[in-house]
Design a protein around this motif. Structure first.
Motif, PDB file in Angstrom:
ATOM      1  N   LEU A   1       0.828  -1.203   0.000  1.00 51.19           N
ATOM      2  CA  LEU A   1       0.000   0.000   0.000  1.00 51.19           C
ATOM      3  C   LEU A   1       0.867   1.259   0.000  1.00 51.19           C
ATOM      4  CD1 LEU A   1      -2.766   1.458   0.382  1.00 51.19           C
ATOM      5  CD2 LEU A   1      -2.441   1.157   2.843  1.00 51.19           C
ATOM      6  N   ILE A   2       1.949   1.226   0.771  1.00 51.89           N
ATOM      7  CA  ILE A   2       2.851   2.387   0.847  1.00 51.89           C
ATOM      8  C   ILE A   2       3.470   2.665  -0.515  1.00 51.89           C
ATOM      9  CG2 ILE A   2       4.930   3.300   1.949  1.00 51.89           C
ATOM     10  CD1 ILE A   2       4.297   1.565   4.371  1.00 51.89           C
ATOM     11  N   ALA A   3       3.833   1.592  -1.235  1.00 51.52           N
ATOM     12  CA  ALA A   3       4.445   1.760  -2.551  1.00 51.52           C
ATOM     13  C   ALA A   3       3.480   2.427  -3.528  1.00 51.52           C
ATOM     14  CB  ALA A   3       4.908   0.406  -3.091  1.00 51.52           C
ATOM     15  N   PHE A   4       2.208   2.031  -3.490  1.00 51.03           N
ATOM     16  CA  PHE A   4       1.233   2.626  -4.399  1.00 51.03           C
ATOM     17  C   PHE A   4       0.969   4.087  -4.045  1.00 51.03           C
ATOM     18  CE2 PHE A   4       0.386  -1.717  -5.675  1.00 51.03           C
ATOM     19  CZ  PHE A   4      -0.014  -1.588  -6.988  1.00 51.03           C
ATOM     20  N   LEU A   5       0.943   4.404  -2.750  1.00 47.75           N
ATOM     21  CA  LEU A   5       0.752   5.797  -2.349  1.00 47.75           C
ATOM     22  C   LEU A   5       1.938   6.655  -2.785  1.00 47.75           C
ATOM     23  CD1 LEU A   5      -0.766   5.357   1.234  1.00 47.75           C
ATOM     24  CD2 LEU A   5      -1.946   6.090  -0.854  1.00 47.75           C
ATOM     25  N   LEU A   6       3.151   6.121  -2.637  1.00 49.73           N
ATOM     26  CA  LEU A   6       4.327   6.854  -3.092  1.00 49.73           C
ATOM     27  C   LEU A   6       4.317   7.047  -4.605  1.00 49.73           C
ATOM     28  CD1 LEU A   6       7.125   5.250  -0.855  1.00 49.73           C
ATOM     29  CD2 LEU A   6       6.104   7.535  -0.637  1.00 49.73           C
ATOM     30  N   LEU A   7       3.864   6.013  -5.323  1.00 53.59           N
ATOM     31  CA  LEU A   7       3.766   6.128  -6.782  1.00 53.59           C
ATOM     32  C   LEU A   7       2.764   7.217  -7.163  1.00 53.59           C
ATOM     33  CD1 LEU A   7       4.386   5.138  -9.644  1.00 53.59           C
ATOM     34  CD2 LEU A   7       2.624   3.379  -9.339  1.00 53.59           C
ATOM     35  N   ALA A   8       1.633   7.283  -6.446  1.00 49.41           N
ATOM     36  CA  ALA A   8       0.639   8.314  -6.725  1.00 49.41           C
ATOM     37  C   ALA A   8       1.216   9.708  -6.473  1.00 49.41           C
ATOM     38  CB  ALA A   8      -0.606   8.090  -5.868  1.00 49.41           C
ATOM     39  N   LEU A   9       1.975   9.871  -5.377  1.00 50.74           N
ATOM     40  CA  LEU A   9       2.581  11.161  -5.072  1.00 50.74           C
ATOM     41  C   LEU A   9       3.627  11.543  -6.118  1.00 50.74           C
ATOM     42  CD1 LEU A   9       3.035  10.892  -1.194  1.00 50.74           C
ATOM     43  CD2 LEU A   9       1.434  12.369  -2.430  1.00 50.74           C
ATOM     44  N   PHE A  10       4.437  10.574  -6.524  1.00 54.67           N
ATOM     45  CA  PHE A  10       5.468  10.843  -7.523  1.00 54.67           C
ATOM     46  C   PHE A  10       4.837  11.240  -8.857  1.00 54.67           C
ATOM     47  CE2 PHE A  10       8.124   9.229 -11.045  1.00 54.67           C
ATOM     48  CZ  PHE A  10       9.247  10.025 -10.858  1.00 54.67           C
ATOM     49  N   ALA A  11       3.820  10.493  -9.277  1.00 53.51           N
ATOM     50  CA  ALA A  11       3.159  10.810 -10.547  1.00 53.51           C
ATOM     51  C   ALA A  11       2.483  12.182 -10.480  1.00 53.51           C
ATOM     52  CB  ALA A  11       2.140   9.728 -10.887  1.00 53.51           C
ATOM     53  N   GLY A  12       1.878  12.505  -9.330  1.00 48.08           N
ATOM     54  CA  GLY A  12       1.257  13.812  -9.177  1.00 48.08           C
ATOM     55  C   GLY A  12       2.267  14.941  -9.246  1.00 48.08           C
ATOM     56  N   TRP A  13       3.444  14.726  -8.639  1.00 49.74           N
ATOM     57  CA  TRP A  13       4.509  15.719  -8.691  1.00 49.74           C
ATOM     58  C   TRP A  13       5.020  15.906 -10.115  1.00 49.74           C
ATOM     59  CZ3 TRP A  13      10.121  14.712  -8.882  1.00 49.74           C
ATOM     60  CH2 TRP A  13      10.884  15.876  -8.725  1.00 49.74           C
ATOM     61  N   GLN A  14       5.217  14.805 -10.831  1.00 47.71           N
ATOM     62  CA  GLN A  14       5.652  14.883 -12.219  1.00 47.71           C
ATOM     63  C   GLN A  14       4.594  15.559 -13.091  1.00 47.71           C
ATOM     64  OE1 GLN A  14       8.524  14.132 -13.679  1.00 47.71           O
ATOM     65  NE2 GLN A  14       9.503  13.443 -11.795  1.00 47.71           N
ATOM     66  N   LEU A  15       3.327  15.297 -12.799  1.00 48.56           N
ATOM     67  CA  LEU A  15       2.245  15.929 -13.554  1.00 48.56           C
ATOM     68  C   LEU A  15       2.277  17.441 -13.360  1.00 48.56           C
ATOM     69  CD1 LEU A  15      -0.415  15.869 -15.186  1.00 48.56           C
ATOM     70  CD2 LEU A  15      -1.611  15.492 -13.018  1.00 48.56           C
ATOM     71  N   LYS A  16       2.471  17.877 -12.124  1.00 53.85           N
ATOM     72  CA  LYS A  16       2.530  19.314 -11.858  1.00 53.85           C
ATOM     73  C   LYS A  16       3.712  19.959 -12.590  1.00 53.85           C
ATOM     74  CE  LYS A  16       3.022  22.688  -8.135  1.00 53.85           C
ATOM     75  NZ  LYS A  16       3.206  22.905  -6.681  1.00 53.85           N
ATOM     76  N   LYS A  17       4.887  19.329 -12.528  1.00 54.14           N
ATOM     77  CA  LYS A  17       6.062  19.864 -13.216  1.00 54.14           C
ATOM     78  C   LYS A  17       5.810  19.956 -14.725  1.00 54.14           C
ATOM     79  CE  LYS A  17      10.094  18.340 -12.447  1.00 54.14           C
ATOM     80  NZ  LYS A  17      11.239  17.417 -12.274  1.00 54.14           N
ATOM     81  N   HIS A  18       5.239  18.891 -15.285  1.00 55.20           N
ATOM     82  CA  HIS A  18       5.001  18.867 -16.725  1.00 55.20           C
ATOM     83  C   HIS A  18       3.985  19.930 -17.142  1.00 55.20           C
ATOM     84  CE1 HIS A  18       4.367  17.272 -20.761  1.00 55.20           C
ATOM     85  NE2 HIS A  18       3.064  17.346 -20.518  1.00 55.20           N
ATOM     86  N   GLU A  19       2.924  20.082 -16.357  1.00 50.14           N
ATOM     87  CA  GLU A  19       1.873  21.027 -16.714  1.00 50.14           C
ATOM     88  C   GLU A  19       2.369  22.465 -16.665  1.00 50.14           C
ATOM     89  OE1 GLU A  19      -1.753  20.191 -17.582  1.00 50.14           O
ATOM     90  OE2 GLU A  19      -0.211  18.793 -18.245  1.00 50.14           O
ATOM     91  N   LEU A  20       3.278  22.774 -15.743  1.00 54.30           N
ATOM     92  CA  LEU A  20       3.777  24.137 -15.615  1.00 54.30           C
ATOM     93  C   LEU A  20       4.588  24.579 -16.830  1.00 54.30           C
ATOM     94  CD1 LEU A  20       4.796  24.237 -11.834  1.00 54.30           C
ATOM     95  CD2 LEU A  20       2.885  25.423 -12.920  1.00 54.30           C
ATOM     96  N   ARG A  21       5.222  23.612 -17.511  1.00 51.50           N
ATOM     97  CA  ARG A  21       6.038  23.980 -18.667  1.00 51.50           C
ATOM     98  C   ARG A  21       5.456  23.497 -19.998  1.00 51.50           C
ATOM     99  NH1 ARG A  21       9.235  19.730 -16.226  1.00 51.50           N
ATOM    100  NH2 ARG A  21       9.313  17.897 -17.575  1.00 51.50           N
ATOM    101  N   ALA A  22       4.281  22.873 -19.962  1.00 50.58           N
ATOM    102  CA  ALA A  22       3.686  22.344 -21.195  1.00 50.58           C
ATOM    103  C   ALA A  22       3.125  23.472 -22.053  1.00 50.58           C
ATOM    104  CB  ALA A  22       2.574  21.343 -20.855  1.00 50.58           C
ATOM    105  N   ASP A  23       3.285  23.337 -23.377  1.00 48.13           N
ATOM    106  CA  ASP A  23       2.723  24.318 -24.304  1.00 48.13           C
ATOM    107  C   ASP A  23       1.199  24.285 -24.299  1.00 48.13           C
ATOM    108  OD1 ASP A  23       5.271  25.125 -25.068  1.00 48.13           O
ATOM    109  OD2 ASP A  23       5.385  23.625 -26.671  1.00 48.13           O
ATOM    110  N   ALA A  24       0.632  23.096 -24.116  1.00 45.52           N
ATOM    111  CA  ALA A  24      -0.827  22.940 -24.090  1.00 45.52           C
ATOM    112  C   ALA A  24      -1.190  22.061 -22.897  1.00 45.52           C
ATOM    113  CB  ALA A  24      -1.324  22.314 -25.389  1.00 45.52           C
ATOM    114  N   PRO A  25      -1.265  22.630 -21.686  1.00 49.35           N
ATOM    115  CA  PRO A  25      -1.605  21.833 -20.499  1.00 49.35           C
ATOM    116  C   PRO A  25      -3.003  21.234 -20.608  1.00 49.35           C
ATOM    117  CG  PRO A  25      -1.665  24.171 -20.001  1.00 49.35           C
ATOM    118  CD  PRO A  25      -1.070  24.046 -21.360  1.00 49.35           C
ATOM    119  N   LEU A  26      -3.244  20.186 -19.834  1.00 49.55           N
ATOM    120  CA  LEU A  26      -4.555  19.557 -19.868  1.00 49.55           C
ATOM    121  C   LEU A  26      -5.658  20.571 -19.612  1.00 49.55           C
ATOM    122  CD1 LEU A  26      -3.770  16.249 -17.915  1.00 49.55           C
ATOM    123  CD2 LEU A  26      -4.141  16.502 -20.365  1.00 49.55           C
TER     124      LEU A  26
END
Length: 488
Positions: A229-254
């Motif tokens: 369970l801890i691994a999946f929660l960490l994966l969710a946090l990591f993916a969310g962090w990467q999503l935020k980084k990507h969206e801030l510099r994306a030419d066409a954010p979601l």
């Protein structure tokens, strides 16, 4: 292409009717499946994966909405509508042939990928062919679709599973979807929408899917995962962090970042997140209570859900008038209090409770949802500039879908944890009391013990629904105290 150019389309009535058919098909999907789920579980088993039947559909639908919006701008509305609807209908056919819960979940995910196109593109097509002045009256027709679907969905689902096979609840989509596609193929021009060259944010969609999937997996399978369970929660946090980084510099954010800088738009999305979570919790688990605990029939379960569905459009109509006489904030707060009242009434349900009591409870919840959802949507659309009004509306849809997925997952996890503690030796206890054959094989003492344990577990699900509803007044307070004409 200018706004006025969109008006030079013949047979607008037939195009509107086709879009209404598509919206009707998508609107009844959740309620008709929720009504039939106890019967499906009795046939397929696998109650521990119950929440995934709803969550995976809503998840794939939600993450595909932004992609369909971008592709519709690039390739045209009609082409993307046909692609999405074809995927949805193919998934519906496959769901009817599922032999176990795992295959049903996989086919529902496929079905959700197509569903992400239906609601936003139907709304966009209607906006393309009607002027801003005409859209106000057209909204009345579109709203009527939700009212009709909300009433007929649960009743149709209950009638089909009681007299025929549960597979038909998925296959009824076929004639509706095919008729909608045929009408649009005949009357909607191929390039009615303006074509623009915009990049697709596939990377952002992948990070979003990974983040939400890991989070849902952690909530739904908490007792089975153990330390994973801890691994999946960490994966969710990591993916969310990467999503935020990507969206801030994306030419066409979601979703464009400027729409999240408005307090009102944030409140509207947060409110729909709450509504989605509460709605799916009740829609998914109240039929289980009625059929498993009170011994009701699928038709009675469907009739109870229909009461919630009747309260929703009635309250939506009333809230529109109340907003004009008071304010966004006052109307949203009234709806939030009704939502809390209805969720609290769920805790009063007992094994000997009448269908009238259950129906009245569902009606109160429906009025709360209808009043708050309309207020949040209207306030966001009136506040948003024309250039971002479409994406703001899409964000409302996305928030409600995500709320529905997370709410179902959270309540499903609570139910599974309670069942594991109260009935540790029982194998799929809900299926045993739902299935007529398995139920008759149980002794009266064992059956009574199982019913008491399942009832106590469902009560904790209703407690979670009440806790979620308690957040609604705080979000309603973020609404402005102005009337619509003052904010425009």
């Amino acid at each position: 292409m200018t706004e006025s150019a969109h008006l030079h389309v013949s047979h607008r009535g037939w195009i509107l009717f086709a879009c209404m058919l598509a919206m009707f098909m998508a609107a009844i999907e959740v309620t008709i499946v929720a009504t039939a789920m106890p019967t499906i579980i009795a046939d397929l088993g696998g109650f521990s994966q119950f929440g995934w039947v709803f969550s995976v559909y809503l998840l794939t639908q939600a993450v595909s909405v932004p992609l369909y919006g971008r592709l519709a701008d690039m390739w045209g509305r009609r082409k993307m509508f046909f692609i999405g609807t074809s995927l949805f209908l193919a998934g519906s056919v496959l769901c009817g042939f599922a032999q176990n819960m795992l295959w049903l979940i996989l086919f529902r995910a496929f079905q959700g990928l197509g569903a992400g196109a239906i609601m936003p593109l139907s709304s966009t097509i209607v906006a393309d062919i009607y002027s801003p002045r005409e859209r106000a009256s057209v909204q009345g027709w579109l709203s009527s679709v939700w009212g009709v679907a909300a009433i007929t969905g649960p009743l149709t689902g209950a009638w089909l599973v009681e007299h025929f096979s549960w597979s038909l609840i998925f296959w009824v989509n076929l004639p509706i979807g095919l008729m909608s596609m045929a009408l649009l193929a005949r009357f909607l021009p191929a390039h009615c929408a303006e074509e623009k060259s915009q990049p697709l944010n596939v990377t952002g969609s992948v990070w979003l899917m990974l983040c939400v999937s890991a989070l849902l997996m952690a909530m739904l399978q908490a007792e089975w995962l153990g330390y994973w369970l801890i691994a999946f929660l960490l994966l969710a946090l990591f993916a969310g962090w990467q999503l935020k980084k990507h969206e801030l510099r994306a030419d066409a954010p979601l979703f464009p970042l400027e729409i999240w800088r408005s307090r009102l738009i944030i409140a509207g999305n947060a409110g729909n997140l709450i509504i989605g979570a509460a709605m799916m919790g009740i829609s998914a688990f109240l039929p289980t209570w009625i059929q498993g605990i009170t011994g009701g029939t699928p038709l009675q379960a469907g009739s109870t859900l229909a009461m919630m569905s009747i309260g929703w459009p009635l309250a939506s109509t009333l809230s529109g008038r109340l907003i004009l006489r008071t304010s966004y904030r006052f109307t949203a707060q009234i709806g939030a209090l009704l939502l809390i009242l209805g969720s609290a009434l769920l805790l009063l349900l007992r094994a000997d409770s009448s269908m009238l009591q259950a129906g009245a409870t569902a009606f109160v919840i429906g009025t709360g949802m209808g009043m708050t959802s309309t207020t949040f949507l209207v306030s966001v659309q009136n506040h948003a500039h024309y250039d971002i009004r479409g994406i703001c509306t899409a964000s409302i849809m996305f928030s409600r879908m995500m709320g529905s997925a997370i709410g179902t997952a959270l309540m499903g996890a609570v139910l599974n944890l309670n069942l594991a503690q109260r009935l540790p030796q029982a194998q799929d206890p809900v299926q045993q009391i739902m299935s007529t054959q398995s139920r008759s094989a149980l002794s009266s003492e064992t059956l009574h013990h199982m019913e008491q344990a399942i009832a106590a577990s469902l009560h904790w699900v209703f407690v979670v629904a009440l806790v979620i509803a308690l957040f609604a007044p705080g979000v309603a307070w973020m609404m402005p105290r102005q009337r619509p004409e003052r904010t425009e």
